[in-house]
Design a protein around this motif. Sequence first.
Motif, PDB file in Angstrom:
ATOM      1  N   GLY A 117      73.468   5.411  15.341  1.00 26.20           N
ATOM      2  CA  GLY A 117      72.782   5.073  14.114  1.00 26.20           C
ATOM      3  C   GLY A 117      71.711   6.092  13.780  1.00 26.20           C
ATOM      4  O   GLY A 117      71.381   6.947  14.598  1.00 26.20           O
ATOM      5  N   PRO A 118      71.155   6.012  12.583  1.00 28.36           N
ATOM      6  CA  PRO A 118      70.112   6.962  12.188  1.00 28.36           C
ATOM      7  C   PRO A 118      68.834   6.779  12.995  1.00 28.36           C
ATOM      8  O   PRO A 118      68.486   5.665  13.374  1.00 28.36           O
ATOM      9  N   GLU A 119      68.155   7.885  13.254  1.00 33.77           N
ATOM     10  CA  GLU A 119      66.919   7.885  14.016  1.00 33.77           C
ATOM     11  C   GLU A 119      65.829   8.594  13.232  1.00 33.77           C
ATOM     12  O   GLU A 119      66.015   9.728  12.777  1.00 33.77           O
ATOM     13  N   TRP A 120      64.699   7.938  13.061  1.00 36.20           N
ATOM     14  CA  TRP A 120      63.555   8.588  12.456  1.00 36.20           C
ATOM     15  C   TRP A 120      63.018   9.646  13.407  1.00 36.20           C
ATOM     16  O   TRP A 120      62.928   9.405  14.616  1.00 36.20           O
ATOM     17  N   VAL A 121      62.670  10.808  12.891  1.00 37.70           N
ATOM     18  CA  VAL A 121      62.199  11.900  13.733  1.00 37.70           C
ATOM     19  C   VAL A 121      60.750  12.282  13.435  1.00 37.70           C
ATOM     20  O   VAL A 121      59.912  12.311  14.338  1.00 37.70           O
ATOM     21  N   LEU A 122      60.448  12.611  12.182  1.00 41.71           N
ATOM     22  CA  LEU A 122      59.091  12.990  11.805  1.00 41.71           C
ATOM     23  C   LEU A 122      58.765  12.565  10.380  1.00 41.71           C
ATOM     24  O   LEU A 122      59.652  12.421   9.548  1.00 41.71           O
ATOM     25  N   THR A 123      57.477  12.382  10.107  1.00 39.14           N
ATOM     26  CA  THR A 123      56.988  12.075   8.768  1.00 39.14           C
ATOM     27  C   THR A 123      55.733  12.899   8.502  1.00 39.14           C
ATOM     28  O   THR A 123      54.939  13.134   9.422  1.00 39.14           O
ATOM     29  N   ILE A 124      55.570  13.323   7.261  1.00 43.17           N
ATOM     30  CA  ILE A 124      54.356  14.011   6.854  1.00 43.17           C
ATOM     31  C   ILE A 124      53.815  13.316   5.611  1.00 43.17           C
ATOM     32  O   ILE A 124      54.568  12.989   4.693  1.00 43.17           O
ATOM     33  N   LYS A 125      52.521  13.077   5.581  1.00 45.01           N
ATOM     34  CA  LYS A 125      51.902  12.426   4.439  1.00 45.01           C
ATOM     35  C   LYS A 125      51.878  13.335   3.222  1.00 45.01           C
ATOM     36  O   LYS A 125      52.010  14.553   3.330  1.00 45.01           O
ATOM     37  N   SER A 126      51.664  12.729   2.059  1.00 43.60           N
ATOM     38  CA  SER A 126      51.686  13.466   0.802  1.00 43.60           C
ATOM     39  C   SER A 126      50.414  14.250   0.509  1.00 43.60           C
ATOM     40  O   SER A 126      50.453  15.239  -0.211  1.00 43.60           O
ATOM     41  N   ASN A 127      49.304  13.799   1.054  1.00 43.24           N
ATOM     42  CA  ASN A 127      48.029  14.428   0.730  1.00 43.24           C
ATOM     43  C   ASN A 127      47.314  15.086   1.911  1.00 43.24           C
ATOM     44  O   ASN A 127      47.031  16.278   1.885  1.00 43.24           O
ATOM     45  N   THR A 128      47.022  14.321   2.937  1.00 40.41           N
ATOM     46  CA  THR A 128      46.295  14.854   4.085  1.00 40.41           C
ATOM     47  C   THR A 128      47.149  15.745   4.978  1.00 40.41           C
ATOM     48  O   THR A 128      46.615  16.489   5.802  1.00 40.41           O
ATOM     49  N   TYR A 129      48.447  15.635   4.845  1.00 40.15           N
ATOM     50  CA  TYR A 129      49.416  16.376   5.654  1.00 40.15           C
ATOM     51  C   TYR A 129      49.407  15.922   7.114  1.00 40.15           C
ATOM     52  O   TYR A 129      49.889  16.631   7.996  1.00 40.15           O
ATOM     53  N   SER A 130      48.865  14.733   7.367  1.00 40.89           N
ATOM     54  CA  SER A 130      48.931  14.166   8.707  1.00 40.89           C
ATOM     55  C   SER A 130      50.397  13.966   9.054  1.00 40.89           C
ATOM     56  O   SER A 130      51.209  13.652   8.178  1.00 40.89           O
ATOM     57  N   THR A 131      50.730  14.132  10.326  1.00 39.77           N
ATOM     58  CA  THR A 131      52.123  14.024  10.738  1.00 39.77           C
ATOM     59  C   THR A 131      52.324  12.995  11.838  1.00 39.77           C
ATOM     60  O   THR A 131      51.416  12.697  12.616  1.00 39.77           O
ATOM     61  N   TYR A 132      53.541  12.469  11.904  1.00 42.12           N
ATOM     62  CA  TYR A 132      53.927  11.483  12.906  1.00 42.12           C
ATOM     63  C   TYR A 132      55.298  11.887  13.409  1.00 42.12           C
ATOM     64  O   TYR A 132      56.119  12.413  12.655  1.00 42.12           O
ATOM     65  N   TYR A 133      55.559  11.640  14.675  1.00 40.12           N
ATOM     66  CA  TYR A 133      56.805  12.095  15.244  1.00 40.12           C
ATOM     67  C   TYR A 133      57.240  11.231  16.418  1.00 40.12           C
ATOM     68  O   TYR A 133      56.419  10.606  17.087  1.00 40.12           O
ATOM     69  N   VAL A 134      58.531  11.234  16.692  1.00 42.33           N
ATOM     70  CA  VAL A 134      59.065  10.504  17.825  1.00 42.33           C
ATOM     71  C   VAL A 134      58.752  11.309  19.093  1.00 42.33           C
ATOM     72  O   VAL A 134      58.702  12.543  19.059  1.00 42.33           O
ATOM     73  N   ASP A 135      58.505  10.616  20.197  1.00 41.94           N
ATOM     74  CA  ASP A 135      58.105  11.271  21.437  1.00 41.94           C
ATOM     75  C   ASP A 135      59.073  12.342  21.926  1.00 41.94           C
ATOM     76  O   ASP A 135      58.661  13.344  22.511  1.00 41.94           O
ATOM     77  N   SER A 136      60.341  12.161  21.688  1.00 43.00           N
ATOM     78  CA  SER A 136      61.346  13.090  22.182  1.00 43.00           C
ATOM     79  C   SER A 136      61.245  14.499  21.591  1.00 43.00           C
ATOM     80  O   SER A 136      61.793  15.442  22.156  1.00 43.00           O
ATOM     81  N   VAL A 137      60.555  14.645  20.463  1.00 47.95           N
ATOM     82  CA  VAL A 137      60.437  15.967  19.845  1.00 47.95           C
ATOM     83  C   VAL A 137      59.015  16.516  19.889  1.00 47.95           C
ATOM     84  O   VAL A 137      58.763  17.618  19.387  1.00 47.95           O
ATOM     85  N   LYS A 138      58.096  15.788  20.496  1.00 49.97           N
ATOM     86  CA  LYS A 138      56.707  16.224  20.580  1.00 49.97           C
ATOM     87  C   LYS A 138      56.599  17.586  21.258  1.00 49.97           C
ATOM     88  O   LYS A 138      57.170  17.813  22.322  1.00 49.97           O
ATOM     89  N   GLY A 139      55.875  18.495  20.617  1.00 50.56           N
ATOM     90  CA  GLY A 139      55.701  19.825  21.158  1.00 50.56           C
ATOM     91  C   GLY A 139      56.841  20.775  20.866  1.00 50.56           C
ATOM     92  O   GLY A 139      56.751  21.963  21.182  1.00 50.56           O
ATOM     93  N   ARG A 140      57.908  20.273  20.266  1.00 50.15           N
ATOM     94  CA  ARG A 140      59.075  21.101  19.975  1.00 50.15           C
ATOM     95  C   ARG A 140      59.379  21.203  18.480  1.00 50.15           C
ATOM     96  O   ARG A 140      59.801  22.252  18.001  1.00 50.15           O
ATOM     97  N   PHE A 141      59.184  20.114  17.760  1.00 48.96           N
ATOM     98  CA  PHE A 141      59.485  20.079  16.321  1.00 48.96           C
ATOM     99  C   PHE A 141      58.196  19.998  15.516  1.00 48.96           C
ATOM    100  O   PHE A 141      57.254  19.297  15.897  1.00 48.96           O
ATOM    101  N   THR A 142      58.175  20.683  14.382  1.00 55.06           N
ATOM    102  CA  THR A 142      57.025  20.638  13.492  1.00 55.06           C
ATOM    103  C   THR A 142      57.487  20.412  12.056  1.00 55.06           C
ATOM    104  O   THR A 142      58.335  21.146  11.556  1.00 55.06           O
TER     105      THR A 142
END
Length: 121
Positions: free
Chosen positions: A44-69
Motif C-alpha cells: 500500500g501507499p506510504e507517506w514519506v515526507l511533508t513540507i509546510k507551505s510557509n515556514t518550510y518545516s519538514t516531517y519525515y518517516v524514520d526510515s529516510v531520516k538523514g537520507r532524504f530531503t
Amino acid sequence: EVQLVESGGGSVQPGGSLRLSCAASGFAFGTFYMSWVRQAPGKGPEWVLTIKSNTYSTYYVDSVKGRFTISRDNAKKTLYLQMKDLKHEDTAVYYCARGGGQFAVVSRDYWGQGTQVTVSS
C-alpha cells in the motif's frame, strides 16, 4: 485543474543518489503543504515526507531520516526530493502529493502520475 508531474526517477545501485522533481500547476501551490508518497510493489501507499507551505518545516518517516530531503520553490511551483544512500527497500513508485501527512496519502486525486525509482545491485 490540479496537475502534478513528477520526473527524475530511474535505476541506481545501493548507496547511490537521485533527485526527483514535481512541477505543479492549476492551484495556489504556495498555500498548500506538499508531500512525497511512495508505493512499493505489492504494498500500500506510504507517506514519506511533508513540507509546510510557509515556514518550510519538514516531517519525515524514520526510515529516510538523514537520507532524504524534501524542499520546494514556491516561485517556480516545484517540489523536490533529494535522495542519497539509497537502499533496496526504497524501490517504489514515488508520487508528488498535495497536502500533508496522512491527508496526502489518502487523497489520491491529488497525486501526480508517479515516477519509478529502482535500487538494485
